[in-house]
Design an enzyme around this catalytic site. Sequence first.
Site, PDB file in Angstrom:
ATOM      1  N   ASP A   1      -7.071  11.939  -1.153  1.00 44.17           N
ATOM      2  CA  ASP A   1      -7.982  13.153  -1.376  1.00 44.17           C
ATOM      3  C   ASP A   1      -7.872  13.744   0.358  1.00 44.17           C
ATOM      4  OD1 ASP A   1      -9.157  15.582  -2.667  1.00 44.17           O
ATOM      5  OD2 ASP A   1     -11.130  15.481  -2.322  1.00 44.17           O
TER       6      ASP A   1
ATOM      7  N   ASP B   1     -10.977  16.559   1.787  1.00 44.92           N
ATOM      8  CA  ASP B   1     -11.953  16.927   1.277  1.00 44.92           C
ATOM      9  C   ASP B   1     -13.148  16.227   0.768  1.00 44.92           C
ATOM     10  OD1 ASP B   1     -10.713  19.731   2.358  1.00 44.92           O
ATOM     11  OD2 ASP B   1     -11.212  20.826   1.133  1.00 44.92           O
TER      12      ASP B   1
END
Length: 193
Positions: A19, A21
Amino acid sequence: MTDQYLHKKTPITPLVILDRDGVINFDSDQYIKSPEEWIPIPGSLEAIARLTQANIKIAIATNQSGLSRGLFSEKILENIHHKMCSYVSKAGGKIDVIKYCPHHPDTNCFCRKPKTGLLDEIERDLNQPITNLYFVGDSLKDLQAAKIKQCIPVLVETGKGLTTINKLQEHGLEKTICFDNLERFVDWLLTDN
């Protein structure tokens, strides 16, 4: 690292999915809306570089509903990703593919995590089955997408990770491997044991 979540390591992997952020860069409840707001978490760039140097490809799967909310444009997102890739490159690493969902959560699209559209795209683009490969995230959506796609979910405690860790059991994710941050995960992955 939360020892209760450790399990037997799989043999060296050809690909790690991340991922964005909260895993690579600091997250914000107000969204990352410009290259200036994209700030790497200490150690994350070096961790990606170490994976690259171990001949492990890096794919990113990220929800970016700020696009549909009108908070930033496709061009700005491209600039954010250019900055990220440039910083990773300067650290000695490489991001092989970036896939993002631009849709609002209410649109019920196929790509927004926890759905697996982004992971399906990664699989197609890299011509690489991702079953039993690691997917590192900080949110429940990341871990759920990993589980649905039969990846190995990994939780980092950066970003939303400390909040997510308390929800693992109620969502059937109690066997998730947890680490302080991406750097600690890479330490573990690349250490023989």
